[in-house]
Design a protein around this motif. Sequence first.
Motif, mmCIF file in Angstrom:
data_model
loop_
_atom_site.group_PDB
_atom_site.id
_atom_site.type_symbol
_atom_site.label_atom_id
_atom_site.label_comp_id
_atom_site.label_asym_id
_atom_site.label_seq_id
_atom_site.Cartn_x
_atom_site.Cartn_y
_atom_site.Cartn_z
ATOM 1 N N UNK A 21 0.821 -1.508 -0.252
ATOM 2 C CA UNK A 21 -0.222 0.025 -0.184
ATOM 3 C C UNK A 21 0.927 0.945 0.320
ATOM 4 N N UNK A 22 1.686 1.362 0.472
ATOM 5 C CA UNK A 22 2.921 2.498 0.643
ATOM 6 C C UNK A 22 3.277 2.456 -0.902
ATOM 7 N N UNK A 23 4.227 1.328 -1.097
ATOM 8 C CA UNK A 23 4.412 1.777 -2.744
ATOM 9 C C UNK A 23 3.352 2.434 -3.666
ATOM 10 N N UNK A 24 2.225 1.478 -3.335
ATOM 11 C CA UNK A 24 0.707 2.456 -4.284
ATOM 12 C C UNK A 24 0.408 4.204 -4.020
ATOM 13 N N UNK A 25 0.797 3.992 -3.221
ATOM 14 C CA UNK A 25 0.497 5.875 -2.192
ATOM 15 C C UNK A 25 1.863 6.112 -2.774
ATOM 16 N N UNK A 26 2.941 6.266 -2.540
ATOM 17 C CA UNK A 26 4.110 6.535 -3.000
ATOM 18 C C UNK A 26 3.581 7.138 -4.798
ATOM 19 N N UNK A 27 3.264 6.227 -5.561
ATOM 20 C CA UNK A 27 3.275 6.213 -7.210
ATOM 21 C C UNK A 27 1.957 6.824 -7.297
ATOM 22 N N UNK A 28 0.923 7.799 -6.485
ATOM 23 C CA UNK A 28 -0.422 8.469 -6.215
ATOM 24 C C UNK A 28 0.131 9.264 -6.257
ATOM 25 N N UNK A 29 1.188 9.796 -5.698
ATOM 26 C CA UNK A 29 1.108 10.909 -5.790
ATOM 27 C C UNK A 29 2.560 11.325 -5.880
ATOM 28 N N UNK A 30 3.003 10.551 -7.275
ATOM 29 C CA UNK A 30 4.210 10.843 -8.210
ATOM 30 C C UNK A 30 3.635 11.700 -9.353
ATOM 31 N N UNK A 31 4.579 12.815 -9.755
ATOM 32 C CA UNK A 31 4.464 12.778 -11.605
ATOM 33 C C UNK A 31 5.534 12.213 -12.175
ATOM 34 N N UNK A 32 5.015 12.063 -13.547
ATOM 35 C CA UNK A 32 6.065 11.609 -14.343
ATOM 36 C C UNK A 32 5.979 12.129 -15.718
ATOM 37 N N UNK A 33 6.648 12.984 -16.386
ATOM 38 C CA UNK A 33 6.732 13.533 -17.618
ATOM 39 C C UNK A 33 7.250 12.618 -18.394
ATOM 40 N N UNK A 34 6.481 12.532 -19.883
ATOM 41 C CA UNK A 34 7.077 11.919 -20.941
ATOM 42 C C UNK A 34 6.700 12.712 -21.782
ATOM 43 N N UNK A 35 8.586 12.620 -22.453
ATOM 44 C CA UNK A 35 8.695 13.864 -23.859
ATOM 45 C C UNK A 35 9.118 12.518 -24.999
ATOM 46 N N UNK A 36 7.587 12.575 -26.220
ATOM 47 C CA UNK A 36 7.507 11.903 -26.859
ATOM 48 C C UNK A 36 6.255 10.552 -26.825
ATOM 49 N N UNK A 37 5.463 10.350 -27.387
ATOM 50 C CA UNK A 37 3.892 9.984 -27.255
ATOM 51 C C UNK A 37 4.327 9.163 -28.658
ATOM 52 N N UNK A 38 5.920 8.319 -29.404
ATOM 53 C CA UNK A 38 5.344 7.854 -30.284
ATOM 54 C C UNK A 38 5.668 6.005 -29.402
ATOM 55 N N UNK A 39 6.598 5.094 -30.062
ATOM 56 C CA UNK A 39 6.743 3.663 -30.269
ATOM 57 C C UNK A 39 7.396 3.838 -29.062
ATOM 58 N N UNK A 40 8.120 4.552 -28.169
ATOM 59 C CA UNK A 40 8.725 4.476 -26.667
ATOM 60 C C UNK A 40 7.681 4.435 -25.789
ATOM 61 N N UNK A 41 6.710 6.062 -26.026
ATOM 62 C CA UNK A 41 6.573 6.226 -25.508
ATOM 63 C C UNK A 41 4.939 6.323 -25.162
ATOM 64 N N UNK A 42 4.462 5.289 -26.304
ATOM 65 C CA UNK A 42 3.327 4.652 -26.518
ATOM 66 C C UNK A 42 2.910 3.250 -25.014
ATOM 67 N N UNK A 43 3.765 2.679 -24.677
ATOM 68 C CA UNK A 43 4.038 1.747 -23.575
ATOM 69 C C UNK A 43 4.145 2.128 -22.371
ATOM 70 N N UNK A 44 4.930 2.778 -22.677
ATOM 71 C CA UNK A 44 5.603 4.595 -21.617
ATOM 72 C C UNK A 44 3.881 4.970 -20.497
ATOM 73 N N UNK A 45 3.255 4.876 -21.729
ATOM 74 C CA UNK A 45 2.421 6.046 -21.096
ATOM 75 C C UNK A 45 0.871 5.032 -20.670
ATOM 76 N N UNK A 46 1.138 4.291 -21.552
ATOM 77 C CA UNK A 46 0.035 3.303 -21.132
ATOM 78 C C UNK A 46 0.472 2.098 -19.622
ATOM 79 N N UNK A 47 1.290 1.939 -19.665
ATOM 80 C CA UNK A 47 1.651 0.987 -18.646
ATOM 81 C C UNK A 47 1.696 2.205 -17.355
ATOM 82 N N UNK A 48 2.369 3.092 -17.393
ATOM 83 C CA UNK A 48 2.188 4.419 -15.826
ATOM 84 C C UNK A 48 0.736 4.372 -15.801
#
Length: 251
Positions: A21-48
Motif C-alpha cells: 500500500x505504501x508503494x501504491x500511495x507513492x505512485x499516486x503521489x508521483x508525477x512523470x513527464x513523458x517526452x514523445x508519444x511515439x513507439x516508446x512513449x506509447x507503452x510508457x504512458x499506457x503502463x504508467x
Amino acid sequence: MLTDQELLRYSRQILLQHVDIDGQLRLKNSRALIIGLGGLGAPVALYLAAAGVGELHLADFDTVDLTNLQRQIIHDTDSVGQTKVDSALRRLTAINPEIKLIAHRTALDVDSLAAAVEAVDVVLDCSDNFSTREAVNAACVAAAKPLISGAAIRLEGQLSVFDPRRAESPCYHCLYGHGSDTELTCSEAGVVGPLVGLVGSLQALEALKLLAGFGEPLVGRLLLIDALTTRFRELRVKRDPGCSVCGTQHG
Ligand SMILES: [Zn+2]
C-alpha cells in the motif's frame, strides 16, 4: 489514502511486498513527464497510467499518421490526423480515469522544458532525435531529476537510467558525448514494433521502481538489446568528471 476502487484496481501489484500500500500511495503521489508519444512513449504512458502514477505530463507536438500505427500502440485508426497528445488523452482516460493528465501540445523550448521537468519527479525520454535527448538531459541535470532514456532503431534497442541525485551516476552526455544530428530516426531507418514496445515497457518498469521505491535501478549501466538474436548485453557506464553537462554539478 487509497479508495476501495483503487485498492481493487491496483490489487495485483499491491500484493507484491515490494509495492504494498505504501508503494501504491507513492505512485499516486508521483508525477512523470513523458517526452514523445511515439513507439516508446506509447507503452510508457499506457503502463504508467494503468499502474496508477498520479500525474502524467504528456509532451508531443506531432499528429498521428497512418505510418505510426505499426508500432505506436496508444493510437488507433480513428486517431489519424489528431494530435498525439489528444489521441493519448482519450486512450489513457479510458484505461484509468483516476489519474490526472497534463498536456504539452507544442514544442518545448529551453524555458518551457525546464519548467516541465521541474514540475515532475521523473522524466522519460521517448523522443527520436539526438538534439531533444541532449536538451532533456541538460534540463534533468539542472533540476536534479532522474531521467529514464530509451532508444530503438531497426533491430537494436538501448536503455539506461541517469540519476543526478546520485554522485556516481553518469548523465546522457557522459555516455554519448556530442553525438550527431545526422543520425537516422525510426521514420527514416525503420524499426519493428515489438522492439520499441520492449524498450518502452522496460522504461515504464524503471519508472515504477524509482517512484514506488523498490529494486535496483539501471543506473551506471547501459542495456543493449539485439532483437535479431534475442540477446541482451550490459555495459558499465561511468560518470565523466569532465562532462560539460554534469561535470560541475558534483564539483
Ligand atoms: Zn555528464
